[in-house]
Design an enzyme around this catalytic site. Sequence first.
Site, short mmCIF file in Angstrom:
data_model
loop_
_atom_site.label_atom_id
_atom_site.label_comp_id
_atom_site.label_asym_id
_atom_site.label_seq_id
_atom_site.Cartn_x
_atom_site.Cartn_y
_atom_site.Cartn_z
N HIS A 1 88.26 39.69 -43.19
CA HIS A 1 88.55 39.07 -44.49
C HIS A 1 87.49 38.07 -44.91
O HIS A 1 87.26 37.85 -46.10
CB HIS A 1 89.91 38.36 -44.45
CG HIS A 1 91.04 39.28 -44.16
ND1 HIS A 1 91.50 40.19 -45.09
CD2 HIS A 1 91.80 39.46 -43.04
CE1 HIS A 1 92.50 40.88 -44.54
NE2 HIS A 1 92.69 40.47 -43.31
N GLN B 1 100.32 37.64 -45.17
CA GLN B 1 100.00 38.01 -46.56
C GLN B 1 100.93 37.24 -47.50
O GLN B 1 102.08 36.96 -47.15
CB GLN B 1 100.20 39.51 -46.76
CG GLN B 1 99.29 40.35 -45.88
CD GLN B 1 98.19 41.05 -46.65
OE1 GLN B 1 98.15 41.04 -47.88
NE2 GLN B 1 97.28 41.66 -45.94
N HIS C 1 95.52 47.03 -37.45
CA HIS C 1 95.76 45.99 -36.42
C HIS C 1 97.02 46.21 -35.56
O HIS C 1 97.93 45.42 -35.53
CB HIS C 1 95.66 44.56 -36.96
CG HIS C 1 96.46 44.14 -38.13
ND1 HIS C 1 97.78 44.45 -38.29
CD2 HIS C 1 96.12 43.37 -39.19
CE1 HIS C 1 98.21 43.91 -39.40
NE2 HIS C 1 97.23 43.26 -39.97
N ASP D 1 91.60 39.48 -29.28
CA ASP D 1 91.22 38.07 -29.11
C ASP D 1 92.04 37.38 -28.02
O ASP D 1 91.88 36.18 -27.79
CB ASP D 1 91.36 37.31 -30.44
CG ASP D 1 92.77 37.35 -31.00
OD1 ASP D 1 93.64 38.04 -30.42
OD2 ASP D 1 93.02 36.70 -32.03
N ASP E 1 89.43 41.02 -37.94
CA ASP E 1 90.44 40.50 -38.86
C ASP E 1 90.15 39.02 -39.15
O ASP E 1 91.07 38.22 -39.32
CB ASP E 1 91.86 40.67 -38.28
CG ASP E 1 92.96 40.50 -39.31
OD1 ASP E 1 92.66 40.51 -40.52
OD2 ASP E 1 94.12 40.34 -38.91
FE FE Z 1 97.17 42.22 -41.70
#
Ligand code: FE
Length: 363
Positions: free
Chosen positions: A50, A124, A196, A227, A253
Amino acid sequence: MIFENVEIIDPEGTYTGTVEIERGRIARIIPKEGTSKYLLMPGFVDIHTHAHKGIDVMHASNKDLWRWAEANFEQGVTTFLPTTVSAPIEVLENLLASSGPLPPSVAGFHLEGPFINPTKKGAQNGQFIFPSAGKDLRRLLEYPVRIITAAPEIDGFEGLCARCCEKGIVLSIGHTSADYRTMQEAFQTGVRRITHFPNALTPLAHREIGATGAGLYLDFDIEMIVDGIHTSPEFVDLVYRIKGADHISLITDSIAAAGMHEGEYELGGLPVFVSGGKAVLADGTLAGSTLLFPQAVRNFVRFTGCSLPELAKVSSYNALKVLKDEGCTGKIREGYRANLVLLDREMNLLQTIFEGDRVYTSE
Ligand code: FE
């Protein structure tokens, strides 16, 4: 440019040799006996990111995208998809309309939402989620959209599938409360990818294996945020043992805090707090990552003990296959584009080569 006596890591195998680069391509490979302390691998590919170092695709100018591409070379990333979050369609249209001309390492965009399930929204912004894909997407899909993440249970999913298929866009399942049956139907429709994994999916239970179970049981390709926060080391290893390296792509991500100091950031209009490498919303929901690609690569090999050719698959080749770009990158072969990374044996990034140019050297 010549890389003498390096271990060449190709998805198909590994051997020592000298690699000569001319006019942006791998011109010659001369195999040699012996070992090397340097590894030459295909450049990393991040198809879900992102933001990076304060640049967020939702606010990025064209100049920002070029700065992002430069900054990504410092992470060995030679191909990436800036990834949007849920927003009104007009906002996404305007964003894509003002993005070009794109840097050569940007292969297009990944739209994560807005056609997802609000009950699985993760970080989100619920205000901008549309649990129906019955919108007019003609203008939006005129731009270089490569992947759309959507939930299969939303209204209009089949229409969205057909539209994506027509346009050569990869549909990826994510942010979903789909049960196994719904996932199976989506698979039968031709959807082959999950976003993901297993974050923001229905969990696996023994009577209803959900979207997570479907990801493991059916032949889906999956992307993972390795991660150690979004997925535990044991979970990553379990997935690797079940699916094998052919079906996994590493992603970051990443949000704007990646490569920056800890503190307060923003994702899709929501405040995000970063501390101890973990990015969360005010309610504690994980909000993207601060993961850098070389760390994802080191984590994956540490968690799974995979081979180096397998590492080349999860860090580059598989993602390029998703982008249907495997013809000239993702392998170390004569004639292929010279998008490469040079690493030491501890998988520390030493150099990045993009189309034959050395675009990053570590101190
Ligand atoms: Fe997502």
